[in-house]
Every structure is written in structure tokens, then in C-alpha cells.
Design a protein around this motif. Structure first.
Motif, PDB file in Angstrom:
ATOM      1  N   LYS A 152      41.626  32.972  26.614  1.00 55.09           N
ATOM      2  CA  LYS A 152      41.817  33.170  28.064  1.00 55.09           C
ATOM      3  C   LYS A 152      40.595  32.675  28.845  1.00 55.09           C
ATOM      4  CE  LYS A 152      45.744  35.414  27.520  1.00 55.09           C
ATOM      5  NZ  LYS A 152      45.836  36.867  27.743  1.00 55.09           N
ATOM      6  N   ARG A 153      40.820  32.503  30.147  1.00 58.70           N
ATOM      7  CA  ARG A 153      39.738  32.220  31.091  1.00 58.70           C
ATOM      8  C   ARG A 153      39.459  33.521  31.847  1.00 58.70           C
ATOM      9  NH1 ARG A 153      38.791  26.859  32.088  1.00 58.70           N
ATOM     10  NH2 ARG A 153      38.481  27.064  34.335  1.00 58.70           N
ATOM     11  N   VAL A 154      38.233  34.029  31.698  1.00 56.16           N
ATOM     12  CA  VAL A 154      37.902  35.380  32.144  1.00 56.16           C
ATOM     13  C   VAL A 154      36.774  35.339  33.169  1.00 56.16           C
ATOM     14  CG1 VAL A 154      37.128  37.675  31.409  1.00 56.16           C
ATOM     15  CG2 VAL A 154      38.556  36.281  29.878  1.00 56.16           C
ATOM     16  N   VAL A 155      36.921  36.120  34.229  1.00 59.14           N
ATOM     17  CA  VAL A 155      35.847  36.313  35.209  1.00 59.14           C
ATOM     18  C   VAL A 155      35.415  37.778  35.153  1.00 59.14           C
ATOM     19  CG1 VAL A 155      35.208  36.324  37.653  1.00 59.14           C
ATOM     20  CG2 VAL A 155      36.627  34.477  36.741  1.00 59.14           C
ATOM     21  N   VAL A 156      34.139  37.995  34.858  1.00 64.39           N
ATOM     22  CA  VAL A 156      33.565  39.341  34.874  1.00 64.39           C
ATOM     23  C   VAL A 156      32.763  39.490  36.156  1.00 64.39           C
ATOM     24  CG1 VAL A 156      32.029  40.978  33.716  1.00 64.39           C
ATOM     25  CG2 VAL A 156      33.452  39.420  32.358  1.00 64.39           C
ATOM     26  N   SER A 162      27.172  47.141  31.361  1.00 66.82           N
ATOM     27  CA  SER A 162      28.551  47.015  30.889  1.00 66.82           C
ATOM     28  C   SER A 162      29.071  45.602  31.112  1.00 66.82           C
ATOM     29  CB  SER A 162      29.456  48.023  31.600  1.00 66.82           C
ATOM     30  OG  SER A 162      29.113  49.342  31.250  1.00 66.82           O
ATOM     31  N   GLY A 163      28.808  45.035  32.293  1.00 66.16           N
ATOM     32  CA  GLY A 163      29.253  43.676  32.578  1.00 66.16           C
ATOM     33  C   GLY A 163      28.672  42.671  31.603  1.00 66.16           C
ATOM     34  N   VAL A 205      34.141  32.279  29.753  1.00 68.54           N
ATOM     35  CA  VAL A 205      33.823  33.485  30.528  1.00 68.54           C
ATOM     36  C   VAL A 205      32.891  33.096  31.664  1.00 68.54           C
ATOM     37  CG1 VAL A 205      32.640  35.719  30.514  1.00 68.54           C
ATOM     38  CG2 VAL A 205      34.166  35.105  28.634  1.00 68.54           C
ATOM     39  N   TYR A 206      33.222  33.565  32.852  1.00 65.89           N
ATOM     40  CA  TYR A 206      32.373  33.393  34.034  1.00 65.89           C
ATOM     41  C   TYR A 206      31.871  34.769  34.451  1.00 65.89           C
ATOM     42  CZ  TYR A 206      34.750  28.870  34.218  1.00 65.89           C
ATOM     43  OH  TYR A 206      35.258  27.641  33.915  1.00 65.89           O
ATOM     44  N   MET A 207      30.583  34.854  34.738  1.00 67.57           N
ATOM     45  CA  MET A 207      30.013  36.118  35.178  1.00 67.57           C
ATOM     46  C   MET A 207      29.563  35.979  36.626  1.00 67.57           C
ATOM     47  SD  MET A 207      26.803  38.287  33.671  1.00 67.57           S
ATOM     48  CE  MET A 207      27.744  39.331  32.597  1.00 67.57           C
ATOM     49  N   SER A 208      30.177  36.758  37.503  1.00 69.78           N
ATOM     50  CA  SER A 208      29.870  36.694  38.922  1.00 69.78           C
ATOM     51  C   SER A 208      28.883  37.803  39.292  1.00 69.78           C
ATOM     52  CB  SER A 208      31.161  36.851  39.741  1.00 69.78           C
ATOM     53  OG  SER A 208      30.883  37.082  41.107  1.00 69.78           O
ATOM     54  N   PHE A 229      36.361  44.053  36.471  1.00 72.29           N
ATOM     55  CA  PHE A 229      35.477  44.596  37.500  1.00 72.29           C
ATOM     56  C   PHE A 229      34.471  45.542  36.851  1.00 72.29           C
ATOM     57  CE2 PHE A 229      39.146  43.273  39.966  1.00 72.29           C
ATOM     58  CZ  PHE A 229      38.581  42.767  41.130  1.00 72.29           C
ATOM     59  N   ALA A 230      33.255  45.055  36.625  1.00 74.41           N
ATOM     60  CA  ALA A 230      32.172  45.912  36.128  1.00 74.41           C
ATOM     61  C   ALA A 230      31.350  46.346  37.337  1.00 74.41           C
ATOM     62  CB  ALA A 230      31.319  45.164  35.119  1.00 74.41           C
ATOM     63  N   THR A 231      32.001  47.106  38.211  1.00 72.68           N
ATOM     64  CA  THR A 231      31.458  47.411  39.537  1.00 72.68           C
ATOM     65  C   THR A 231      30.991  48.858  39.678  1.00 72.68           C
ATOM     66  OG1 THR A 231      33.804  47.590  40.197  1.00 72.68           O
ATOM     67  CG2 THR A 231      32.638  45.586  40.808  1.00 72.68           C
ATOM     68  N   GLY A 232      30.649  49.481  38.575  1.00 69.86           N
ATOM     69  CA  GLY A 232      30.033  50.801  38.650  1.00 69.86           C
ATOM     70  C   GLY A 232      31.021  51.934  38.849  1.00 69.86           C
ATOM     71  N   TYR A 233      30.459  53.082  39.221  1.00 68.09           N
ATOM     72  CA  TYR A 233      31.239  54.315  39.286  1.00 68.09           C
ATOM     73  C   TYR A 233      30.953  55.091  40.564  1.00 68.09           C
ATOM     74  CZ  TYR A 233      32.396  53.518  34.409  1.00 68.09           C
ATOM     75  OH  TYR A 233      32.878  52.966  33.250  1.00 68.09           O
ATOM     76  N   ASN A 234      31.960  55.829  40.997  1.00 72.57           N
ATOM     77  CA  ASN A 234      31.784  56.820  42.041  1.00 72.57           C
ATOM     78  C   ASN A 234      31.466  58.158  41.367  1.00 72.57           C
ATOM     79  OD1 ASN A 234      32.510  55.048  44.223  1.00 72.57           O
ATOM     80  ND2 ASN A 234      34.642  55.264  43.581  1.00 72.57           N
ATOM     81  N   TYR A 235      30.955  59.084  42.132  1.00 70.95           N
ATOM     82  CA  TYR A 235      30.696  60.407  41.576  1.00 70.95           C
ATOM     83  C   TYR A 235      31.640  61.410  42.224  1.00 70.95           C
ATOM     84  CZ  TYR A 235      28.109  60.983  45.961  1.00 70.95           C
ATOM     85  OH  TYR A 235      27.748  61.038  47.277  1.00 70.95           O
TER      86      TYR A 235
END
Length: 534
Positions: free
Chosen positions: A186-190, A196-197, A211-214, A328-334
Motif C-alpha cells: 500500500k501507499r501510506v501517509v502517517v 508512535s508515528g 510510506v510518507y510521514m507528514s 493519524f498519529a495525532t496524540g490524545y485528549n484527556y
């Protein structure tokens, strides 16, 4: 007087909180929603709502000596950087060793925690729980410790990515990631370059077509293995380094560390260079990412501007077509859904807690948040210190002052924070006393890694094995590496002679320089060593 304590969550923070209660003579009851302990470190093939989640290959980026609790070293034969299965075994070992399991009620969800009507007089809490059969039960506790962590509620900011609704492939948060099975070919964008990312991009790049890492701001990437093969944190997380940080300007250390990192791999050349200085944010710890970039398996891209069907457009105008997967390695809410909203003071994405433990606006300090912390260094020893301090506060043996809200959002430094809480408890090692009474231990406490054993040398909770644990910490680090008999190289006398010769030459050159530029300096200095005659 605090007698009964509710502990919410049986992860590492919950386990050490139960033990801290027992050490102070309290009766803890720990409520755990799942059927096992371990919290974040209990791997499950399918992520469960309202629970932390990890992926199959996850290996911790803190070395074992720096992450273990202060009175039970991790077995010497365990690897220095442990797979999550080994970490869970250690926590089970900890629970068995201190007989904690009998205080845990599994498959019991905490529905609400509310102040009792007589809270202003008693400081007590009403805790409502629900068991696996749906039966609710109300309990009264003198104090409550919340240990539900902060990797539970994934932050998925889809509104920041215009056109995501047109995406023709599959997208998900890193919370849902278990392994690279669905990335083959596959072609993957992280999106996101946190730890984690970075892990997901590296692992996915071994099977994906590309893999592309943004990343919006970039990141400093550090290795876990440093000089002579030592773990990063055992080499640099020391008291002497902390003292130097207090004496020298932070920009000097930023310059020094950034220069060192760029000699390994130039962050500008690798498109990784961030907009912030090194010590402004927690770095990415990843030994493999630079090579995956160098080999072309991972391509670093700027922030995503928009999504058009299967095409991802970036801020610099470049685009990637035929994208199959977005992670989406965009973190967490609390969130603490069982607590009244009035209890927690929030400011944006942060919670205001006195010393990162106590809500500052309560009349009685009988509610503690343990393990809700993110800083350089392992969470486990910090959570243990928080639990030890909180239970001392419950007993009235340690102070908990009310602070202005402006002062409760403080930048966290591992050594300063640990020493601060240890000072309140009475377990901070006295370096001056050690210097005069136990110099070999003094050297290891000052120059060696900042392991938690230091806080069991004296005071409440003193452990007789702490000194030995400090002296043998490098033995436990070396043991799992000794898998093959190797003859150590004998000392080279030729090498010693060369070093001695260079030292003499350097000394002679320095003396000659002084003599040429200050002809009387040496004779004046030597005269001071001759006895005067009358």
C-alpha cells in the motif's frame, strides 16, 4: 483520618498506588474495568473503547533500570529495552511480590466519584461502581487516587484536514494500530512525528510500497543506543548532568545536543529539522527512522493541506496520489468522565494540578491524580513517587499547600520533580552526608544513572536492598548482553605509553608557552614552594 482509599485503574500507576497505601497502613480497594492488570501494557488484538491501546511490536524506549519501581529491580536477564509482554510480566511480578492482587476488583467500572454531603467536614467521597453483571454499588472512601492515564481518548482532528470525507481509502488513529498487516503493497501517509508515528512509519515501511510521514513542525530524533552501546537514559539522566543544567544556560545545551545529533544525521538534510530547540519539547526516540529515510522507504513531507479523493496535498504544493491508508498519529485528549467537572481545573489541553497530583481548588486534599504526567524520563518511578507523596499527604505527614492557579502549570524536569516530592516525603538522598559517610555510594548517586533506588536509601519506606541495587545496576544492564563468551582485550602498555607521552608533551608545551609570554611566572610560582629562611 484517612483509612479507606479507592484506587481507580490497575495499571502501573494503580499498582504502585495500592502499594503506597499499604505501606502507610491504609486499606486500598482498586477498581479495574478489564479482567486483568497492566493498563496500557495489557495488549489486546482489538482496541476497546475508553481504554489505552498498544500495537503488537511495541518495545519501550526507556531502559529497564530507569523504568522499574524503587524496591523491586527488573530481573537481570530481561533485555534493557523490553517488549510489552516482558513489561507486563514485571508488573505481575510486582503485584505478586507485594501481594497487591487481593486488593483489586476486576471487571468493575467506576461510574462516578462525588463529594459526600459532609465533604467540608470529612473530606470523604462517594464512589459508584458497576460490575460485569451490570449491578451498581455505592461505596464511601476517605480518599481517592485516579490512575486512568492519558492514552485513553485518541485525538482525531478531522476538521483540520479539509476533504477527509472524500478520501477513498482507509484512515484511522494510531490508537487502532496493531500491526502492518493491512499495509502490504500500500501507499501510506502517517500524519504526526511523535514516538508512535515514528514507530508506525518504520514498521509499515518494511511492507508498504511507500510510506510518507507528514509533520507540521519537525522533530529532533535521538537514538536509544549511545556511546559504548549504553542505553541513552543510563548515560545522560544523571544528577551531575542535572547540576550542570542548573549552572549553565539552556541554550548552551541546546547547541551542544543539536550539534551532536547532526553529526550522526543532519536533520536539515533529512528534512527532520524542527522549528523548536531540543529541550523545548520531548524528542522522538527512534534508532531506525533515519535509515528508513536514507533508504527511501520513508519520505518526510510537510503538513497536509487538503485531501482530494485518493490524493493528499501538502503545504508546499507537492502531492501524493493513489494513497491507500492514512494513519493519524495525532496524540490524545484527556478525560476523567467519572469526576465532577468542577473538580478539575483545565486550561486548553492541560489540567492544573498542584505538583501534578492534587486539584488546587478542593477544600480537603483527598483526591489525587497519579501517573497523569508527561516528561523526560519514565512515568513509572514518577508515578511511584507521586503515590508515596499523596498517601503521606492523606495521612497528614506531608504538606499540600494551595497554590495560585498561575503557578500550577509548570515545566517538568525529571530530577527536580523527583527530588521535590522526595523532599516532602523525607526520602531525598543527602549528597553531603553521603560524601562523608559513604563515598563509594556518593559517587554512584552523583555520577550514575538517576534510578529510583536512590529514594529508598533513607526515610519512610526505606529498603535495605537499595544500596546493593545501586551498586549492581550496571551488572543487570550487562547481563542480557552476555550471550556469548568473548575474551576481553588486555590492557595495551603501548597505548598507555602513548597517552603518557602525549600528556608530557602537552604539559611541556603549556609550560613553554607560559615561560615565553610570562618569563617570571614559573619562577615566582616555584618560589612559593621553597621554605623561607630568616
Amino acid at each position: 483520618m484517612v483509612h479507606r482509599v479507592a484506587v481507580i485503574g490497575a495499571g502501573p500507576s494503580g499498582l504502585t498506588s495500592v502499594k503506597a497505601c499499604l505501606d502507610e497502613g491504609m486499606v486500598p480497594t482498586c477498581f479495574e474495568s478489564s479482567n486483568d492488570m497492566g493498563g496500557l501494557w495489557k495488549f489486546k488484538e482489538v482496541s476497546e473503547p475508553n481504554r489505552a491501546s498498544i500495537y503488537r511490536s511495541l518495545t519501550i524506549n526507556i531502559s529497564k533500570e530507569m523504568m522499574c519501581f524503587s524496591d523491586l529491580p527488573i530481573p537481570a536477564d530481561y533485555p534493557n529495552y523490553m517488549h510489552h509482554s516482558k513489561i507486563l510480566k514485571y508488573f505481575r511480578m510486582y503485584a505478586d511480590h507485594f501481594k497487591l492482587l487481593k486488593h483489586i476488583r476486576f471487571q468493575t467500572v467506576v461510574k462516578s466519584v462525588r463529594q459526600r454531603p459532609d465533604f467540608s467536614r470529612t473530606g470523604q467521597w462517594e464512589v459508584v461502581t458497576e460490575d460485569k453483571d451490570g449491578h451498581e454499588e455505592s461505596h464511601v472512601f476517605d480518599a481517592v487516587i485516579c490512575c486512568s492515564g492519558h492514552y485513553t481518548y485518541p485525538n482525531l482532528p478531522l476538521k483540520d484536514f479539509p476533504g477527509i470525507e472524500t478520501f477513498e481509502g482507509k484512515y484511522f488513529h494510531s490508537w487502532d494500530y496493531k500491526g502492518p498487516e493491512d499495509m502490504y503493497g500500500k501507499r501510506v501517509v502517517v500524519i504526526g512525528i511523535g514516538n508512535s508515528g515514528g514507530d508506525i512509519a518504520v514498521e509499515g515501511s518494511r511492507v508498504a510500497e511507500q510510506v510518507y510521514m507528514s509533520t507540521r513542525r519537525g522533530a529532533w530524533v535521538v537514538r536509544q543506543v549511545v556511546d559504548n552501546g549504553l542505553p541513552l537514559d543510563m548515560k545522560y539522566n544523571t544528577r551531575i548532568v542535572h547540576i550542570l543544567f542548573q549552572l549553565l544556560p539552556i541554550n548552551f545545551f541546546n547547541w551542544m545536543v543539536e550539534k551532536r545529533l547532526n553529526t550522526m544525521y543532519d536533520h536539515t538534510m533529512y528534512a527532520l529539522k524542527p522549528t523548536h530547540r531540543f529541550f523545548s519539547q520531548i524528542p522522538v526516540i527512534n534508532d531506525d527512522l533515519p535509515f528508513r529515510i536514507l533508504s527511501g522507504a520513508v519520505i518526510v513531507k510537510p503538513n497536509v493541506k487538503e485531501i482530494r479523493g485518493s490524493t493528499v496535498v501538502f503545504d508546499d504544493g507537492s502531492m501524493v496520489e493513489k494513497v491507500d491508508t492514512i494513519v493519524f498519529a495525532t496524540g490524545y485528549n484527556y478525560g476523567f468522565p467519572y469526576l465532577p467537572s468542577s473538580v478539575m481545573h483545565k486550561s486548553g489541553q492541560r489540567v492544573g494540578l498542584y505538583k501534578h497530583v492534587f486539584p488546587p481548588n478542593l477544600e480537603h486534599p483527598t483526591l489525587a491524580i497519579v501517573g497523569f504526567i508527561h516528561a523526560f524520563g519514565a512515568i513509572m518511578p514518577q508515578a511511584e513517587m507521586q503515590a508515596r507523596w499523596a498517601t503521606r499527604v492523606f495521612k497528614g505527614e506531608a504538606a499540600c499547600y494551595h497554590m495560585p492557579l498561575a503557578q500550577i502549570f509548570l515545566k517538568l524536569d525529571f530530577v527536580s520533580y523527583m527530588d521535590d516530592l522526595a523532599g516532602d516525603i523525607g526520602v531525598r538522598p543527602n549528597l553531603l552526608w553521603l560524601f562523608f559517610t559513604d563515598f563509594p555510594l556518593f559517587k554512584r548517586v552523583l555520577w550514575g544513572p538517576m534510578t529510583a533506588y536512590q529514594y529508598r536509601l533513607t526515610g519512610p519506606g526505606k529498603w535495605e536492598g537499595s544500596r546493593r541495587a545501586i551498586f549492581t545496576q550496571f551488572d543487570r544492564m550487562y547481563q542480557p548482553l552476555k550471550t556469548r563468551q568473548v575474551v576481553e582485550q588486555e590492557t595495551s602498555y603501548a597505548g598507555l605509553l602513548i597517552k603518557l607521552s602525549l600528556t608530557i608533551m602537552a604539559g611541556g608545551a603549556a609550560a613553554y608557552y607560559v615561560h615565553v609570554h610570562h618569563p617570571t611566572a614559573i619562577s615566582t610560582l616555584m618560589s612559593k614552594f621553597h621554605p623561607q629562611t630568616v
